[in-house]
Motif scaffolding. Structure first.
Motif, PDB file in Angstrom:
ATOM      1  N   GLY A 298      37.478  30.836  39.843  1.00  0.00           N
ATOM      2  CA  GLY A 298      37.701  32.316  39.063  1.00  0.00           C
ATOM      3  C   GLY A 298      37.129  34.269  39.672  1.00  0.00           C
ATOM      4  O   GLY A 298      37.861  34.771  40.070  1.00  0.00           O
TER       5      GLY A 298
ATOM      6  N   CYS B 271      39.040  34.633  43.157  1.00  0.00           N
ATOM      7  CA  CYS B 271      39.889  34.975  43.056  1.00  0.00           C
ATOM      8  C   CYS B 271      40.246  36.523  42.454  1.00  0.00           C
ATOM      9  O   CYS B 271      40.638  37.420  43.158  1.00  0.00           O
ATOM     10  CB  CYS B 271      40.833  33.752  42.450  1.00  0.00           C
ATOM     11  SG  CYS B 271      40.928  32.234  43.034  1.00  0.00           S
TER      12      CYS B 271
ATOM     13  N   LEU C  88      34.656  25.571  38.909  1.00  0.00           N
ATOM     14  CA  LEU C  88      35.601  26.580  38.392  1.00  0.00           C
ATOM     15  C   LEU C  88      35.702  28.066  38.061  1.00  0.00           C
ATOM     16  O   LEU C  88      36.272  29.429  38.405  1.00  0.00           O
ATOM     17  CB  LEU C  88      36.879  26.218  36.809  1.00  0.00           C
ATOM     18  CG  LEU C  88      37.404  24.630  36.598  1.00  0.00           C
ATOM     19  CD1 LEU C  88      37.762  24.576  35.463  1.00  0.00           C
ATOM     20  CD2 LEU C  88      38.708  25.349  37.468  1.00  0.00           C
TER      21      LEU C  88
END
Length: 86
Positions: free
Chosen positions: A23, A26, A19
């Protein structure tokens, strides 16, 4: 501590680091998009130098988080203490 709990912790750490990696990727992608998109954000970003610097800051933070997440994934799978501490 039983092996089941250690195995569960290993996979939970792996998922958390995936995760973080996603993140960071992104964030870096959004930063690049804001910095180089000629049509969408260029008018807003060109008007204020702080926003242009902020876009490149997003890229830097995103790359750092992606690297941190990747090393964390490797450390969780290999149970490598130095990678997890990094």
């Amino acid at each position: 501590v039983s092996m089941g709990i250690l195995s569960c912790m290993k996979y939970l750490m792996f998922i958390f680091n995936v995760l973080v990696f996603a993140g960071g990727t992104c964030l870096a992608g959004m930063g690049v998009w804001v910095a180089v998109d000629p049509a969408g954000f260029q008018d807003i970003v060109a008007a204020r130098a702080v926003l242009r610097a902020g876009a490149w800051l997003l890229v830097a933070v995103g790359i750092a988080l992606s690297l941190l997440g990747f090393l964390g994934c490797c450390g969780a799978l290999r149970r490598s203490r130095p990678l997890l501490l990094l």
